[in-house]
Enzyme design. Structure first.
Site, PDB file in Angstrom:
ATOM      1  N   HIS A 254      -7.350   1.228  -6.537  1.00  0.00           N
ATOM      2  CA  HIS A 254      -7.587   0.314  -5.416  1.00  0.00           C
ATOM      3  C   HIS A 254      -8.273  -0.936  -5.986  1.00  0.00           C
ATOM      4  O   HIS A 254      -9.453  -1.200  -5.731  1.00  0.00           O
ATOM      5  CB  HIS A 254      -8.464   1.005  -4.368  1.00  0.00           C
ATOM      6  CG  HIS A 254      -8.457   0.369  -3.016  1.00  0.00           C
ATOM      7  ND1 HIS A 254      -7.694  -0.751  -2.719  1.00  0.00           N
ATOM      8  CD2 HIS A 254      -9.129   0.681  -1.866  1.00  0.00           C
ATOM      9  CE1 HIS A 254      -7.899  -1.085  -1.453  1.00  0.00           C
ATOM     10  NE2 HIS A 254      -8.764  -0.242  -0.929  1.00  0.00           N
TER      11      HIS A 254
ATOM     12  N   ARG B  86       0.884  -1.185   0.000  1.00  0.00           N
ATOM     13  CA  ARG B  86       0.000   0.000   0.000  1.00  0.00           C
ATOM     14  C   ARG B  86       0.903   1.210   0.000  1.00  0.00           C
ATOM     15  O   ARG B  86       1.718   1.395   0.914  1.00  0.00           O
ATOM     16  CB  ARG B  86      -0.926  -0.004   1.220  1.00  0.00           C
ATOM     17  CG  ARG B  86      -1.661   1.321   1.392  1.00  0.00           C
ATOM     18  CD  ARG B  86      -2.774   1.294   2.405  1.00  0.00           C
ATOM     19  NE  ARG B  86      -3.949   0.612   1.870  1.00  0.00           N
ATOM     20  CZ  ARG B  86      -5.181   0.743   2.353  1.00  0.00           C
ATOM     21  NH1 ARG B  86      -5.410   1.545   3.386  1.00  0.00           N
ATOM     22  NH2 ARG B  86      -6.199   0.089   1.822  1.00  0.00           N
TER      23      ARG B  86
ATOM     24  N   CYS C   1     -16.371   1.848   0.364  1.00  0.00           N
ATOM     25  CA  CYS C   1     -15.201   1.021   0.677  1.00  0.00           C
ATOM     26  C   CYS C   1     -14.737   1.179   2.127  1.00  0.00           C
ATOM     27  O   CYS C   1     -14.014   0.332   2.638  1.00  0.00           O
ATOM     28  CB  CYS C   1     -14.062   1.345  -0.281  1.00  0.00           C
ATOM     29  SG  CYS C   1     -13.411   3.021  -0.103  1.00  0.00           S
TER      30      CYS C   1
ATOM     31  N   ASP D 212     -17.035   7.760  -1.810  1.00  0.00           N
ATOM     32  CA  ASP D 212     -15.793   7.545  -1.054  1.00  0.00           C
ATOM     33  C   ASP D 212     -15.472   8.859  -0.354  1.00  0.00           C
ATOM     34  O   ASP D 212     -16.058   9.907  -0.657  1.00  0.00           O
ATOM     35  CB  ASP D 212     -14.673   7.119  -2.027  1.00  0.00           C
ATOM     36  CG  ASP D 212     -13.366   6.755  -1.315  1.00  0.00           C
ATOM     37  OD1 ASP D 212     -13.409   6.443  -0.112  1.00  0.00           O
ATOM     38  OD2 ASP D 212     -12.309   6.804  -1.970  1.00  0.00           O
TER      39      ASP D 212
ATOM     40  N   GLN E 282     -10.191  -3.679  -3.858  1.00  0.00           N
ATOM     41  CA  GLN E 282     -11.485  -3.191  -3.378  1.00  0.00           C
ATOM     42  C   GLN E 282     -12.551  -3.335  -4.467  1.00  0.00           C
ATOM     43  O   GLN E 282     -13.692  -3.709  -4.214  1.00  0.00           O
ATOM     44  CB  GLN E 282     -11.356  -1.722  -2.958  1.00  0.00           C
ATOM     45  CG  GLN E 282     -12.650  -1.107  -2.466  1.00  0.00           C
ATOM     46  CD  GLN E 282     -13.084  -1.659  -1.125  1.00  0.00           C
ATOM     47  OE1 GLN E 282     -12.319  -1.647  -0.170  1.00  0.00           O
ATOM     48  NE2 GLN E 282     -14.314  -2.147  -1.027  1.00  0.00           N
TER      49      GLN E 282
ATOM     50  N   ARG F 128     -13.829  -8.457   1.338  1.00  0.00           N
ATOM     51  CA  ARG F 128     -12.394  -8.250   1.080  1.00  0.00           C
ATOM     52  C   ARG F 128     -11.632  -9.546   1.344  1.00  0.00           C
ATOM     53  O   ARG F 128     -10.729  -9.926   0.610  1.00  0.00           O
ATOM     54  CB  ARG F 128     -11.827  -7.134   1.992  1.00  0.00           C
ATOM     55  CG  ARG F 128     -12.377  -5.741   1.762  1.00  0.00           C
ATOM     56  CD  ARG F 128     -11.960  -5.157   0.428  1.00  0.00           C
ATOM     57  NE  ARG F 128     -10.530  -5.042   0.244  1.00  0.00           N
ATOM     58  CZ  ARG F 128      -9.775  -4.046   0.714  1.00  0.00           C
ATOM     59  NH1 ARG F 128     -10.324  -3.066   1.378  1.00  0.00           N
ATOM     60  NH2 ARG F 128      -8.472  -4.019   0.476  1.00  0.00           N
TER      61      ARG F 128
HETATM   62  N1  NVA Z   1      -9.765   7.070  -1.463  1.00  0.00           N
HETATM   63  C1  NVA Z   1      -9.440   6.562  -0.151  1.00  0.00           C
HETATM   64  C2  NVA Z   1      -9.746   5.095  -0.082  1.00  0.00           C
HETATM   65  C3  NVA Z   1      -9.479   4.475   1.266  1.00  0.00           C
HETATM   66  C4  NVA Z   1      -9.695   2.993   1.285  1.00  0.00           C
HETATM   67  C5  NVA Z   1      -7.981   6.831   0.151  1.00  0.00           C
HETATM   68  O1  NVA Z   1      -7.140   6.651  -0.752  1.00  0.00           O
HETATM   69  O2  NVA Z   1      -7.650   7.239   1.269  1.00  0.00           O
HETATM   70  N1   CP Z   2     -11.286   0.049   2.081  1.00  0.00           N
HETATM   71  C1   CP Z   2     -10.054  -0.068   2.597  1.00  0.00           C
HETATM   72  O1   CP Z   2      -9.079  -0.321   1.879  1.00  0.00           O
HETATM   73  O2   CP Z   2      -9.999   0.081   3.942  1.00  0.00           O
HETATM   74  P1   CP Z   2      -8.665   0.238   4.828  1.00  0.00           P
HETATM   75  O3   CP Z   2      -8.050   1.564   4.451  1.00  0.00           O
HETATM   76  O4   CP Z   2      -9.152   0.183   6.229  1.00  0.00           O
HETATM   77  O5   CP Z   2      -7.727  -0.876   4.485  1.00  0.00           O
END
Ligand code: NVA
Ligand code: CP
Length: 318
Positions: free
Chosen positions: A129, A102, A274, A234, A132, A302
């Site tokens: 992502h 990540r 998500c 989101d 997801q 997930r």
């Molecule tokens: N768009 C959000 C998704 C989190 C799962 C982020 O990148 O923080």
């Molecule tokens: N949706 C998602 O990826 O959640 P987290 O940021 O908690 O992993």
């Protein structure tokens, strides 16, 4: 050897193959049958951003498949002190069987994958992502919203209309990839200057020519949501955009998925998110917790989808 960095790299059949695996693994899990498809395999999970669901689902998932997960926060490993990604990728990759990362820039993920001797999974980047999105697709299938031509024993409504309301971020970009590869209708409503990535948009329009997907871009949440079978959103400020929170709250204030907006959707529409969710901002408490919401089914999925991704990558190793 394949990596799972973006759905752009996968064709429809491959996406459905991963989902087939996820569906079958989930069935076994729900019947308490252990399937050790990754016995003694080690998944390293590197996080340069926070996570709840991704971390827990990958770690529990690999364990349930007979392997083990290793959580590595960039705060603790040398990567966080500036070790070049190409060194980290080769060192960790020489000791484990798969790596989830990540991170921020998609290029960082691509560089990591380029040097990694084992498959790399995108656990979220600024651009995409994909894990997801496969999960959201599995959730749509289970809710009877959409079942591809391949036979699943689930009644469904045919080609769905999905409305994404909010920021043109990694989730919006990923919806574009999924819809354009699979071939359904996707309406994206974002404020001016917050539309999805231009290059990804043009790629999605290209893929849509082949799949028959219908992609609509608008600034109007109402236009996107009318008659939709799935409504999703989101956070307005993704990880790394903390400094923009206040200004974004002003710019996005008309983009909240609330009862009024949701009432324009199909009466059987489902709501997906998500997570993490910010009540009173991109979604109202009543919608997030309401009867159309499938967000906790989505969160649990997930676990199953990512098992499908890991097993597929493992099987596709040369
Ligand atoms: N768009 C959000 C998704 C989190 C799962 C982020 O990148 O923080
Ligand atoms: N949706 C998602 O990826 O959640 P987290 O940021 O908690 O992993």
């Amino acid at each position: 050897m394949r990596h799972f960095l973006t759905l752009r790299d996968f064709n429809k059949e491959e996406i459905l193959d991963i989902l087939d695996l996820a569906i079958s693994i989930k069935k076994d899990f729900l019947q308490n049958h252990s399937v050790f498809l990754m016995q003694n395999k080690i998944l390293a999970m590197i996080f340069e951003k926070n996570s709840t669901r991704t971390r827990v689902s990958f770690e529990a998932g690999i364990y349930q498949l007979g392997g083990m997960g290793m959580f590595l926060s960039s705060k603790d490993i040398q990567l966080g002190r500036g070790e070049p990604i190409k060194d980290t990728a080769r060192a960790i990759g020489s000791m484990v069987d798969m790596i989830m990362l990540r991170t921020y820039a998609q290029e960082r993920l691509e560089e990591f994958a380029h040097y990694s001797p084992v498959p790399v999974i995108n656990g979220l980047s600024d651009l995409f992502h994909p894990a997801q999105l496969l999960t959201d697709y599995l959730t749509m299938i289970e809710c009877g919203i959409y079942v591809p031509e391949r036979v699943y024993d689930i009644p469904h409504i045919g080609l769905p209309k999905v409305a994404y309301v909010g920021d043109g971020n990694n989730m919006a970009n990923s919806w574009l990839m999924l819809a354009s590869k699979i071939g359904f209708e996707l309406r994206i409503a974002c404020p001016k200057n917050y539309m999805p990535d231009a290059k990804i948009l043009s790629q999605a329009f290209e893929f849509a020519k082949e799949s028959g997907a219908h992609i609509v871009l608008t600034h109007s949440p109402q236009e996107a949501v009318v008659g939709a079978n799935v409504v999703t959103t989101d956070t307005w400020a993704s990880m790394g955009q903390e400094d923009e929170k206040e200004i974004r709250q002003k710019i996005f204030k008309e983009y909240c998925v609330n009862e009024v907006l949701m009432s324009l959707a199909d009466k059987n529409a489902i709501f997906l998110h998500c997570f993490p969710a910010y009540r009173g901002q991109e979604v109202s408490e009543s919608i997030l917790e309401g009867k159309q919401s499938r967000v906790f089914k989505e969160a649990q999925n997930r676990l199953h989808t990512q098992k499908g991704i890991m097993v597929w990558l493992h099987k596709n190793r040369a």
